[in-house]
Every structure is written in structure tokens, then in C-alpha cells.
Design a protein around this motif. Structure first.
Motif, PDB file in Angstrom:
ATOM      1  N   VAL A 296       0.824  -1.205   0.000  1.00 15.14           N
ATOM      2  CA  VAL A 296       0.000   0.000   0.000  1.00 15.14           C
ATOM      3  C   VAL A 296       0.864   1.264   0.000  1.00 15.14           C
ATOM      4  O   VAL A 296       1.738   1.431   0.840  1.00 15.14           O
ATOM      5  CB  VAL A 296      -0.949   0.009   1.227  1.00 15.14           C
ATOM      6  CG1 VAL A 296      -1.609   1.368   1.396  1.00 15.14           C
ATOM      7  CG2 VAL A 296      -2.019  -1.075   1.070  1.00 15.14           C
ATOM      8  N   ASP A 297       0.624   2.121  -0.971  1.00 16.08           N
ATOM      9  CA  ASP A 297       1.230   3.447  -1.053  1.00 16.08           C
ATOM     10  C   ASP A 297       0.118   4.472  -0.911  1.00 16.08           C
ATOM     11  O   ASP A 297      -0.874   4.393  -1.630  1.00 16.08           O
ATOM     12  CB  ASP A 297       1.888   3.670  -2.423  1.00 16.08           C
ATOM     13  CG  ASP A 297       3.190   2.902  -2.571  1.00 16.08           C
ATOM     14  OD1 ASP A 297       3.991   2.921  -1.625  1.00 16.08           O
ATOM     15  OD2 ASP A 297       3.380   2.279  -3.630  1.00 16.08           O
ATOM     16  N   LEU A 298       0.313   5.403   0.018  1.00 14.21           N
ATOM     17  CA  LEU A 298      -0.743   6.398   0.220  1.00 14.21           C
ATOM     18  C   LEU A 298      -0.133   7.647   0.822  1.00 14.21           C
ATOM     19  O   LEU A 298       0.678   7.562   1.742  1.00 14.21           O
ATOM     20  CB  LEU A 298      -1.809   5.823   1.172  1.00 14.21           C
ATOM     21  CG  LEU A 298      -3.034   6.690   1.433  1.00 14.21           C
ATOM     22  CD1 LEU A 298      -3.877   6.837   0.173  1.00 14.21           C
ATOM     23  CD2 LEU A 298      -3.883   6.083   2.545  1.00 14.21           C
TER      24      LEU A 298
ATOM     25  N   VAL B 193      -1.346  11.298   2.526  1.00 17.56           N
ATOM     26  CA  VAL B 193      -2.420  12.170   2.984  1.00 17.56           C
ATOM     27  C   VAL B 193      -1.830  13.561   3.145  1.00 17.56           C
ATOM     28  O   VAL B 193      -0.890  13.750   3.926  1.00 17.56           O
ATOM     29  CB  VAL B 193      -3.015  11.703   4.330  1.00 17.56           C
ATOM     30  CG1 VAL B 193      -4.253  12.527   4.670  1.00 17.56           C
ATOM     31  CG2 VAL B 193      -3.347  10.216   4.310  1.00 17.56           C
TER      32      VAL B 193
ATOM     33  N   LEU C  46      -9.662  12.561   3.289  1.00 19.60           N
ATOM     34  CA  LEU C  46      -9.608  11.360   2.469  1.00 19.60           C
ATOM     35  C   LEU C  46     -10.683  10.398   2.957  1.00 19.60           C
ATOM     36  O   LEU C  46     -10.758  10.112   4.154  1.00 19.60           O
ATOM     37  CB  LEU C  46      -8.239  10.741   2.721  1.00 19.60           C
ATOM     38  CG  LEU C  46      -7.707   9.865   1.640  1.00 19.60           C
ATOM     39  CD1 LEU C  46      -6.523  10.585   1.041  1.00 19.60           C
ATOM     40  CD2 LEU C  46      -7.245   8.581   2.249  1.00 19.60           C
TER      41      LEU C  46
ATOM     42  N   VAL D  83     -12.109   6.613   2.729  1.00 22.09           N
ATOM     43  CA  VAL D  83     -11.720   5.271   2.315  1.00 22.09           C
ATOM     44  C   VAL D  83     -12.971   4.413   2.265  1.00 22.09           C
ATOM     45  O   VAL D  83     -13.689   4.295   3.262  1.00 22.09           O
ATOM     46  CB  VAL D  83     -10.707   4.646   3.297  1.00 22.09           C
ATOM     47  CG1 VAL D  83     -10.297   3.256   2.842  1.00 22.09           C
ATOM     48  CG2 VAL D  83      -9.482   5.553   3.448  1.00 22.09           C
TER      49      VAL D  83
ATOM     50  N   LYS E  36      -9.585  -1.874   5.367  1.00 22.68           N
ATOM     51  CA  LYS E  36      -9.745  -0.449   5.697  1.00 22.68           C
ATOM     52  C   LYS E  36      -9.402  -0.168   7.163  1.00 22.68           C
ATOM     53  O   LYS E  36      -8.674   0.775   7.461  1.00 22.68           O
ATOM     54  CB  LYS E  36     -11.184   0.005   5.400  1.00 22.68           C
ATOM     55  CG  LYS E  36     -11.652  -0.306   3.987  1.00 22.68           C
ATOM     56  CD  LYS E  36     -13.078   0.173   3.721  1.00 22.68           C
ATOM     57  CE  LYS E  36     -14.151  -0.471   4.590  1.00 22.68           C
ATOM     58  NZ  LYS E  36     -14.280  -1.940   4.406  1.00 22.68           N
TER      59      LYS E  36
ATOM     60  N   ARG F 281     -10.690  13.501  -1.687  1.00 20.42           N
ATOM     61  CA  ARG F 281     -10.265  12.352  -2.495  1.00 20.42           C
ATOM     62  C   ARG F 281     -10.904  11.096  -1.919  1.00 20.42           C
ATOM     63  O   ARG F 281     -11.035  10.959  -0.696  1.00 20.42           O
ATOM     64  CB  ARG F 281      -8.743  12.244  -2.409  1.00 20.42           C
ATOM     65  CG  ARG F 281      -8.112  11.163  -3.239  1.00 20.42           C
ATOM     66  CD  ARG F 281      -6.655  11.535  -3.579  1.00 20.42           C
ATOM     67  NE  ARG F 281      -5.895  11.932  -2.400  1.00 20.42           N
ATOM     68  CZ  ARG F 281      -4.930  11.171  -1.852  1.00 20.42           C
ATOM     69  NH1 ARG F 281      -4.612  10.006  -2.356  1.00 20.42           N
ATOM     70  NH2 ARG F 281      -4.293  11.606  -0.788  1.00 20.42           N
TER      71      ARG F 281
ATOM     72  N   VAL G 118     -10.570   6.981  -1.723  1.00 22.48           N
ATOM     73  CA  VAL G 118      -9.663   5.852  -1.932  1.00 22.48           C
ATOM     74  C   VAL G 118     -10.509   4.596  -1.867  1.00 22.48           C
ATOM     75  O   VAL G 118     -11.215   4.370  -0.888  1.00 22.48           O
ATOM     76  CB  VAL G 118      -8.583   5.821  -0.827  1.00 22.48           C
ATOM     77  CG1 VAL G 118      -7.805   4.524  -0.853  1.00 22.48           C
ATOM     78  CG2 VAL G 118      -7.642   7.012  -0.974  1.00 22.48           C
TER      79      VAL G 118
ATOM     80  N   ILE H  24      -5.074  -0.795  -2.605  1.00 22.49           N
ATOM     81  CA  ILE H  24      -5.733   0.423  -3.063  1.00 22.49           C
ATOM     82  C   ILE H  24      -5.916   0.256  -4.566  1.00 22.49           C
ATOM     83  O   ILE H  24      -4.960   0.223  -5.325  1.00 22.49           O
ATOM     84  CB  ILE H  24      -4.917   1.668  -2.713  1.00 22.49           C
ATOM     85  CG1 ILE H  24      -4.915   1.846  -1.189  1.00 22.49           C
ATOM     86  CG2 ILE H  24      -5.507   2.893  -3.407  1.00 22.49           C
ATOM     87  CD1 ILE H  24      -4.149   3.032  -0.695  1.00 22.49           C
TER      88      ILE H  24
ATOM     89  N   GLN I 113      -8.016   5.639  -6.769  1.00 23.63           N
ATOM     90  CA  GLN I 113      -8.196   6.874  -6.001  1.00 23.63           C
ATOM     91  C   GLN I 113      -8.600   7.961  -6.976  1.00 23.63           C
ATOM     92  O   GLN I 113      -8.045   8.054  -8.052  1.00 23.63           O
ATOM     93  CB  GLN I 113      -6.916   7.364  -5.334  1.00 23.63           C
ATOM     94  CG  GLN I 113      -5.983   6.332  -4.847  1.00 23.63           C
ATOM     95  CD  GLN I 113      -4.823   6.962  -4.079  1.00 23.63           C
ATOM     96  OE1 GLN I 113      -4.913   8.060  -3.566  1.00 23.63           O
ATOM     97  NE2 GLN I 113      -3.727   6.228  -4.006  1.00 23.63           N
TER      98      GLN I 113
END
Ligand code: ADP
Ligand code: MG
Length: 254
Positions: A34-36, A38, A44, A46, A54, A219, A221, A228, A231
Motif C-alpha cells: 500500500v502506497d498512500l 495524505v 480522504l 476510504v 480499511k 479524495r 480511496v 488500493i 483513487q
């Protein structure tokens, strides 16, 4: 309120960064690379099917869950593994869960002043003044001297939000904050969250409330099976989701 001195409304420098995060529960691979990012001041939302990871994602951000691989930073600092540094970091990350988690043997006011006096070193007088401001802000000022059991679910959840805000967190995480509420109480909690979002608070919100997502998210996700998948800004996501899995998910909500 809640604004750190360096907050710039609408600023989008990275506040929380997850890179190549991997998490397993035994054989189960729950977070898959996971790359995220904020951004500061970003909201954000989800969404995704049950079991998609989640809650685990939220819990890794304040290290209620450790990770197997990858890296998480908050405001440029790596998540500490334990000790005082971890306690300090947790104080920077406010969390509101599905179940209200208030201390039953303490009044509403005591629930909100506990963290600031114990962890932040605030005086009782200052903590109480600030707590009353926050309780009034979320619409439960008159309930300050009551015990949680004397409040409705919606009121308790608003107290939980005030309690998290009392620590002056850099970011607020909400994990399905309205899922345990009777329908008539959902909006009073979402309204508080919408106000908070417009105040510039950085927020990560796991929710099935698509109206809130459309209204408040910068945004969306979409997660499925620990990944993910997609997005996008809410308008794009809800009108033209690009992945098959998001299309399926959204079609089942209608
Ligand atoms: P979501 O919040 O999207 O419903 P979760 O993050 O709660 O998903 O769970 C992701 C997966 O990890 C699910 O299959 C769940 O059963 C599993 N899981 C969550 N927490 C644990 C745990 N503490 N131990 C073992 N499995 C877990
Ligand atoms: Mg969950």
C-alpha cells in the motif's frame, strides 16, 4: 480551532506517507504494497467491501497494528515502535471508532480532559475550559456533567470526537464512526465531521456514507482485497469509476 500554527488552509504538503506497506495476519495478506499520501488539510474517504483492509490501514497509521514491511511517516517522522515516542505520536493522531469507547465511570467532561491533563500536561482549568469549548462545538455542552450511559449513541460519538480533538491532533482517523448508530443519529455525527472537514483538519474517514464522501472528501480511496485499487476526486469516482471492482461495489449500493 485545532489549527496548528503552521497550518495553511488547503495546503497539500504530505502529512502522512505510507510506502510499500505490507501487513499479514498469519497467512492472510491484509495490506498488499500500500502506497498512500495524505496531504495536510486533506479529507480522504476510504471505502471498499468488508474485509478489504480499511480498518487495518487506519490502525497502522497510529501503530495499533505494526507492519511487516514498508514505511510510515507522520509529519516526516518514522512511526516509533514503542515507548514515549509512540505515546507522543499517538497523541498526534486522533481516532474515532465505530463503538464509542468512552470511559463509562467518568463524566463526559472527565473523558475529554483526561488526555490533555495526563499526556499533554495541561492544567485542569485549561483542560476544562478547552473541553467545554469542544463539547459546545459538537453540540453536547449541556451533557458535560453526565455519564456516557445517560447519552444517546449520537451524543456519545460526538463526545468521542471532542475527546480526540482535545489532544490537538495533527490528523483525525474515523473508522466507520456512524455504523453503530440508529439512523436518526447518523446525520448529527456526519454534520460535526463535515464542519471539522471545512475547518481544515486533516482527516481519514472510513465510511459507507456516500453522501458524506461526495460532500466532504477531497479524495476517495477505494480498497479491495488489501489493495488500493483506485483513487480519485469524489465526482470522478462516483460518476466514472475506472476499475471493474469499484464499478461492482458502487452498483451494489444502489
Ligand atoms: P475492513 O475494515 O475493510 O472490513 P479489516 O482491516 O478489518 O477490513 O480486515 C481485513 C482482513 O483482516 C479481514 O479478512 C479480517 O478478517 C482480517 N483481520 C483483521 N484483524 C485481524 C486480526 N487481529 N487477526 C486476524 N485477522 C484479522
Ligand atoms: Mg473495518
Amino acid at each position: 480551532m485545532t489549527s496548528a500554527p503552521d497550518r495553511v488552509e488547503g495546503d497539500r504538503d504530505p502529512l502522512v506517507v505510507l510506502s510499500h506497506v505490507q501487513k499479514h495476519f498469519g497467512e492472510l495478506h491484509v495490506l498488499k504494497d500500500v502506497d498512500l499520501v495524505v496531504g495536510r488539510g486533506e479529507v480522504l474517504v476510504v471505502i471498499g467491501p468488508s474485509g478489504s483492509g480499511k480498518s487495518t490501514l487506519c490502525r497502522t497509521i497510529n501503530r495499533l497494528e505494526g507492519i511487516d514491511e514498508g514505511r510510515i511517516t507522520i509529519d516526516g517522522e518514522d512511526l516509533p515502535a514503542e515507548g514515549k515516542a509512540l505515546a507522543r505520536l499517538r497523541a498526534d493522531v486522533g481516532m474515532v471508532f465505530q463503538s464509542f469507547n468512552l470511559f463509562a465511570h467518568m463524566t463526559v467532561l472527565q473523558n475529554v480532559t483526561l488526555g490533555p491533563t495526563r499526556v499533554r500536561g495541561a492544567s485542569r482549568a485549561d483542560a476544562e475550559r478547552r473541553a467545554m469549548e469542544l463539547l459546545e462545538r459538537v453540540g453536547v455542552g449541556p451533557q458535560a456533567r453526565k455519564y456516557p450511559a445517560q447519552l444517546s449513541g449520537g451524543q456519545q460519538q460526538r463526545v468521542a470526537i471532542a475527546r480526540a480533538l482535545a489532544m490537538d491532533p495533527k490528523i483525525m482517523l474515523f473508522d466507520e464512526p456512524t455504523s453503530a448508530l440508529d439512523p436518526e443519529m447518523i446525520n448529527e455525527v456526519l454534520d460535526v465531521m463535515t464542519d471539522l472537514a471545512s475547518s481544515g483538519m486533516t482527516m481519514v474517514v472510513v465510511t459507507h456514507e456516500m453522501g458524506f464522501a461526495r460532500r466532504a472528501a477531497d479524495r476517495v480511496v477505494f480498497m479491495a482485497d488489501g489493495e488500493i485499487v483506485e483513487q480519485a476526486d469524489p465526482e470522478t469516482f462516483f460518476t466514472a469509476p475506472s476499475s471493474r471492482r469499484a464499478q461492482d461495489f458502487l452498483s451494489k449500493l444502489l
